[in-house]
Design a protein around this motif. Structure first.
Motif, PDB file in Angstrom:
ATOM      1  N   THR A   4     -26.375  17.644  -9.656  1.00 42.09           N
ATOM      2  CA  THR A   4     -27.029  16.834 -10.673  1.00 42.09           C
ATOM      3  C   THR A   4     -27.991  17.685 -11.481  1.00 42.09           C
ATOM      4  O   THR A   4     -28.272  18.828 -11.149  1.00 42.09           O
ATOM      5  CB  THR A   4     -27.808  15.679 -10.020  1.00 42.09           C
ATOM      6  N   ASP A   5     -28.522  17.095 -12.557  1.00 39.98           N
ATOM      7  CA  ASP A   5     -29.471  17.807 -13.404  1.00 39.98           C
ATOM      8  C   ASP A   5     -30.756  18.155 -12.657  1.00 39.98           C
ATOM      9  O   ASP A   5     -31.474  19.072 -13.055  1.00 39.98           O
ATOM     10  CB  ASP A   5     -29.816  16.972 -14.637  1.00 39.98           C
ATOM     11  N   THR A   6     -31.069  17.442 -11.599  1.00 37.72           N
ATOM     12  CA  THR A   6     -32.292  17.708 -10.846  1.00 37.72           C
ATOM     13  C   THR A   6     -32.112  18.821  -9.816  1.00 37.72           C
ATOM     14  O   THR A   6     -33.059  19.183  -9.127  1.00 37.72           O
ATOM     15  CB  THR A   6     -32.749  16.438 -10.107  1.00 37.72           C
ATOM     16  N   GLY A   7     -30.921  19.359  -9.706  1.00 37.09           N
ATOM     17  CA  GLY A   7     -30.685  20.428  -8.751  1.00 37.09           C
ATOM     18  C   GLY A   7     -30.096  19.953  -7.446  1.00 37.09           C
ATOM     19  O   GLY A   7     -29.676  20.750  -6.622  1.00 37.09           O
ATOM     20  N   ILE A   8     -30.046  18.643  -7.229  1.00 37.95           N
ATOM     21  CA  ILE A   8     -29.492  18.115  -5.984  1.00 37.95           C
ATOM     22  C   ILE A   8     -27.994  18.420  -5.922  1.00 37.95           C
ATOM     23  O   ILE A   8     -27.263  18.217  -6.880  1.00 37.95           O
ATOM     24  CB  ILE A   8     -29.756  16.596  -5.877  1.00 37.95           C
ATOM     25  N   GLN A   9     -27.571  18.910  -4.791  1.00 41.47           N
ATOM     26  CA  GLN A   9     -26.187  19.359  -4.644  1.00 41.47           C
ATOM     27  C   GLN A   9     -25.523  18.700  -3.451  1.00 41.47           C
ATOM     28  O   GLN A   9     -26.039  18.733  -2.344  1.00 41.47           O
ATOM     29  CB  GLN A   9     -26.149  20.881  -4.456  1.00 41.47           C
ATOM     30  N   ALA A  10     -24.384  18.066  -3.706  1.00 39.52           N
ATOM     31  CA  ALA A  10     -23.620  17.477  -2.623  1.00 39.52           C
ATOM     32  C   ALA A  10     -22.854  18.560  -1.884  1.00 39.52           C
ATOM     33  O   ALA A  10     -22.467  19.574  -2.465  1.00 39.52           O
ATOM     34  CB  ALA A  10     -22.653  16.423  -3.171  1.00 39.52           C
ATOM     35  N   VAL A  32     -25.085  10.336   2.710  1.00 40.42           N
ATOM     36  CA  VAL A  32     -26.125  11.327   2.958  1.00 40.42           C
ATOM     37  C   VAL A  32     -27.235  11.086   1.936  1.00 40.42           C
ATOM     38  O   VAL A  32     -26.962  10.985   0.737  1.00 40.42           O
ATOM     39  CB  VAL A  32     -25.581  12.762   2.824  1.00 40.42           C
ATOM     40  N   GLU A  33     -28.483  10.984   2.410  1.00 45.08           N
ATOM     41  CA  GLU A  33     -29.622  10.743   1.536  1.00 45.08           C
ATOM     42  C   GLU A  33     -30.390  12.030   1.252  1.00 45.08           C
ATOM     43  O   GLU A  33     -30.410  12.946   2.080  1.00 45.08           O
ATOM     44  CB  GLU A  33     -30.600   9.751   2.180  1.00 45.08           C
ATOM     45  N   HIS A  34     -31.053  12.056   0.093  1.00 44.68           N
ATOM     46  CA  HIS A  34     -32.047  13.094  -0.185  1.00 44.68           C
ATOM     47  C   HIS A  34     -33.412  12.537   0.195  1.00 44.68           C
ATOM     48  O   HIS A  34     -33.884  11.572  -0.423  1.00 44.68           O
ATOM     49  CB  HIS A  34     -32.017  13.472  -1.657  1.00 44.68           C
ATOM     50  N   GLU A  91     -26.929  30.667  -2.128  1.00 45.79           N
ATOM     51  CA  GLU A  91     -27.638  29.772  -3.052  1.00 45.79           C
ATOM     52  C   GLU A  91     -27.092  28.356  -2.974  1.00 45.79           C
ATOM     53  O   GLU A  91     -27.843  27.383  -3.058  1.00 45.79           O
ATOM     54  CB  GLU A  91     -27.587  30.318  -4.472  1.00 45.79           C
ATOM     55  N   ARG A  92     -25.790  28.234  -2.803  1.00 43.50           N
ATOM     56  CA  ARG A  92     -25.214  26.902  -2.565  1.00 43.50           C
ATOM     57  C   ARG A  92     -25.767  26.328  -1.253  1.00 43.50           C
ATOM     58  O   ARG A  92     -26.171  25.159  -1.193  1.00 43.50           O
ATOM     59  CB  ARG A  92     -23.695  26.993  -2.516  1.00 43.50           C
ATOM     60  N   LEU A  93     -25.800  27.131  -0.203  1.00 45.65           N
ATOM     61  CA  LEU A  93     -26.323  26.672   1.081  1.00 45.65           C
ATOM     62  C   LEU A  93     -27.795  26.273   0.962  1.00 45.65           C
ATOM     63  O   LEU A  93     -28.233  25.299   1.577  1.00 45.65           O
ATOM     64  CB  LEU A  93     -26.154  27.766   2.137  1.00 45.65           C
ATOM     65  N   ARG A  94     -28.551  27.028   0.182  1.00 47.24           N
ATOM     66  CA  ARG A  94     -29.971  26.719   0.003  1.00 47.24           C
ATOM     67  C   ARG A  94     -30.145  25.348  -0.655  1.00 47.24           C
ATOM     68  O   ARG A  94     -30.970  24.535  -0.243  1.00 47.24           O
ATOM     69  CB  ARG A  94     -30.632  27.797  -0.852  1.00 47.24           C
ATOM     70  N   ARG A  95     -29.348  25.082  -1.697  1.00 50.92           N
ATOM     71  CA  ARG A  95     -29.496  23.811  -2.401  1.00 50.92           C
ATOM     72  C   ARG A  95     -29.013  22.645  -1.552  1.00 50.92           C
ATOM     73  O   ARG A  95     -29.576  21.548  -1.603  1.00 50.92           O
ATOM     74  CB  ARG A  95     -28.773  23.884  -3.744  1.00 50.92           C
ATOM     75  N   VAL A  96     -27.978  22.864  -0.746  1.00 55.08           N
ATOM     76  CA  VAL A  96     -27.547  21.831   0.204  1.00 55.08           C
ATOM     77  C   VAL A  96     -28.657  21.545   1.211  1.00 55.08           C
ATOM     78  O   VAL A  96     -28.947  20.389   1.537  1.00 55.08           O
ATOM     79  CB  VAL A  96     -26.246  22.269   0.912  1.00 55.08           C
ATOM     80  N   LEU A  97     -29.309  22.593   1.696  1.00 60.08           N
ATOM     81  CA  LEU A  97     -30.393  22.431   2.662  1.00 60.08           C
ATOM     82  C   LEU A  97     -31.539  21.595   2.080  1.00 60.08           C
ATOM     83  O   LEU A  97     -32.009  20.639   2.706  1.00 60.08           O
ATOM     84  CB  LEU A  97     -30.916  23.803   3.094  1.00 60.08           C
ATOM     85  N   VAL A  98     -31.986  21.942   0.881  1.00 53.13           N
ATOM     86  CA  VAL A  98     -33.075  21.183   0.263  1.00 53.13           C
ATOM     87  C   VAL A  98     -32.636  19.738   0.028  1.00 53.13           C
ATOM     88  O   VAL A  98     -33.413  18.796   0.234  1.00 53.13           O
ATOM     89  CB  VAL A  98     -33.514  21.843  -1.055  1.00 53.13           C
ATOM     90  N   THR A  99     -31.395  19.548  -0.365  1.00 59.98           N
ATOM     91  CA  THR A  99     -30.895  18.216  -0.654  1.00 59.98           C
ATOM     92  C   THR A  99     -30.895  17.322   0.572  1.00 59.98           C
ATOM     93  O   THR A  99     -31.379  16.186   0.532  1.00 59.98           O
ATOM     94  CB  THR A  99     -29.467  18.293  -1.225  1.00 59.98           C
ATOM     95  N   GLU A 100     -30.343  17.790   1.690  1.00 59.80           N
ATOM     96  CA  GLU A 100     -30.176  16.887   2.828  1.00 59.80           C
ATOM     97  C   GLU A 100     -31.344  16.901   3.802  1.00 59.80           C
ATOM     98  O   GLU A 100     -31.512  15.954   4.574  1.00 59.80           O
ATOM     99  CB  GLU A 100     -28.863  17.162   3.569  1.00 59.80           C
TER     100      GLU A 100
END
Length: 492
Positions: A4-10, A32-34, A91-100
């Motif tokens: 998403t535009d906010t950086g949240i990554q599924a 899965v929630e943020h 970087e994908r893993l990092r954004r998944v981590l922050v997201t979930e």
């Protein structure tokens, strides 16, 4: 994958069974929630007990084949491939981590870069490990005999991981097991499935790890993890999480006398001596309480202060906690994000209320930050004058909460610190290092930090006493947990 535009990554929806990325039959998914917003941001496959049985069967067949177990160089090759692939995907893993998880992006290094580096460490450690040890000649009633110790894979390892540091623990509980020659079935936590399914995707798409050697089963159903613990084809369970769940895993594996490696809850004490430098020791204690939203098993959450300097210490802690940066985990500079879920935040707030009802003094915090109405945030909270026998001093909170209790002498401090069913970690601060070391030796806990010099590291064994666990992670001791020792007697 969507962003998403906010950086949240599924993350990856599919699980990995027998080399194939797949959904469960019927395609059932769970949300899965943020935690930073409380919004659903994606789904993961909701596996069944039958799916788990298929994954265990694949791991068992791969283990029985034994090619993986015999070929150390091939295992090294595959895990170095995994290291490089994880680095490409970090970087994908990092954004998944922050997201979930809601882990602040500013502090993700320990949860992304460090575990990636550990993959290489375990590959090299396993390659250099001495799997056959000659212990020399021994005299027996039947004459002299040479004895050799053969370190061999346990077999099928089931890994059940928690939600607080999911990517790190998914690596820590599976990579040494794989390098030791075992096959693995990973069951990631229900709240953080993507840190597991992403690992499965990378293994399947970017390494030569054979089908069935590594499997990932995501599910929102407790019975799926229970099925892994009870399956007679599983030779060992490794688990990090609550003591209550650890007891259930022990019970489930009892019928097959399954080897069990457990890292469980903690309620660690920090003994601050009367000669300590409060200006450095206590702000660090406050930071440790908040930086992972208090969601850390080794957190020294019980601060024990000498009565002679009690008010001074409480004031330093209050200032540090009131100035700690709390907010949106995507914002650079933020150090404390949300609790993992609404239920976890409610548990934290309930324990704070329990402490106040039992006579504790609320110094700061105690509620929800007014500027963060969405998501699952909790104020950094300091409770003083805490009775060491009350619920808030005895139960693991898993939130940004410190309790403070006064003591009159070293013996009393040690007695309060040891007044717990847990024994995972601890800390001592004081200028006289010999005195601090002597106190550390009296603490009934598996690990102790003195003056901020951390006990935790990949080269040192980490494990708990009492109801904080069984066995060790890290170091040669931790690697050997995934090996069975066979003693062989032969002619001299």
């Amino acid at each position: 994958m969507t962003t998403t535009d906010t950086g949240i990554q599924a993350g990856e929806q599919r699980m990995l069974i027998d080399g194939e990325l797949q959904l469960t039959d019927g395609g059932t998914l769970f949300d899965v929630e943020h935690p930073g917003s409380g919004q659903v941001v994606g789904q993961a496959t909701d596996a069944t007990v039958a799916d788990m049985a298929r994954a265990v069967g694949a791991a068992w067949r791969a283990s029985e084949n034994a090619n993986w177990a015999r070929d150390i160089e091939f295992r090294f090759h595959c895990l170095m491939q995994l290291h490089d692939a994880l680095d490409r995907n970090k970087e994908r893993l990092r954004r998944v981590l922050v997201t979930e998880v809601g882990c602040p992006i500013s502090v993700t290094g320990a949860q992304i870069e460090e575990p990636i580096a550990e993959v290489k460490h375990w590959a090299e450690h396993g390659r250099n490990f001495e799997y056959l040890v000659d212990t020399g000649i021994h005299q027996t009633h039947l004459g002299p005999a040479r004895r050799k110790l053969s370190y061999e894979p346990v077999g099928v390892v089931g890994a059940i991981t928690p939600w607080n540091v999911p990517f790190y623990l998914n690596v820590a509980e599976t990579v040494p097991a794989l390098m030791a020659g075992n096959t693995v079935v990973l069951k990631p936590a229900q709240l953080t499935p993507w840190s597991g399914t992403e690992l499965g995707r990378i293994v399947a798409e970017e390494t030569d790890i054979p089908a069935g050697v590594f499997n990932v089963v995501s599910s929102n159903a407790n019975e799926v993890g229970a099925a892994l613990s009870a399956d007679p084809r599983v030779d060992m369970i490794t688990f990090t999480g609550s003591t209550a769940t650890g007891r259930a895993i022990l019970a489930a594996g009892a019928a097959t006398v399954k080897k069990t490696l457990l890292e469980l809850g903690g309620k660690s004490a920090h003994i601050v001596l009367d000669d300590a430098h409060f200006g450095s020791a206590l702000p660090l204690a406050a930071m440790m309480a908040c930086v992972m939203s208090g969601q850390s098993c080794i957190l020294p959450s019980r601060i024990l202060l000498p009565r002679s300097r009690y008010d001074e210490g409480v004031a330093v802690l209050k200032a540090a906690m009131e100035n700690f940066p709390v907010g949106d985990p995507w914002t650079p500079g933020i150090m404390q994000g949300p609790q993992i879920s609404a239920a976890q935040r409610q548990k934290v707030l309930g324990l704070i209320a329990s402490g106040i009802e039992s006579g504790a003094r609320l110094v700061t915090g105690g509620g929800v930050p007014e500027n963060l109405p969405n998501g699952y945030y909790t104020q950094p909270t300091l409770l003083a004058d805490v009775d060491p026998d009350c619920q808030v001093a005895q139960e693991e909170i898993f939130g940004p909460v410190l309790t403070v209790t006064p003591y009159d002498n070293d013996d009393e401090a040690v007695a309060i610190a040891n007044n717990s069913i847990y024994g995972l970690s601890g800390e001592v601060s004081g200028t006289d290092v010999d005195r601090a070391f002597a106190i550390a030796q009296r603490m009934r806990t598996g690990n102790v930090t003195i003056n901020g010099k951390s006990h935790f590291g990949i080269a040192s064994p980490f494990g708990g006493t009492k109801q904080s666990g069984l066995g060790y992670r890290n170091g040669t001791h931790g690697y050997a947990e995934y090996l069975a020792i066979k003693t062989i007697g032969l002619p001299e």
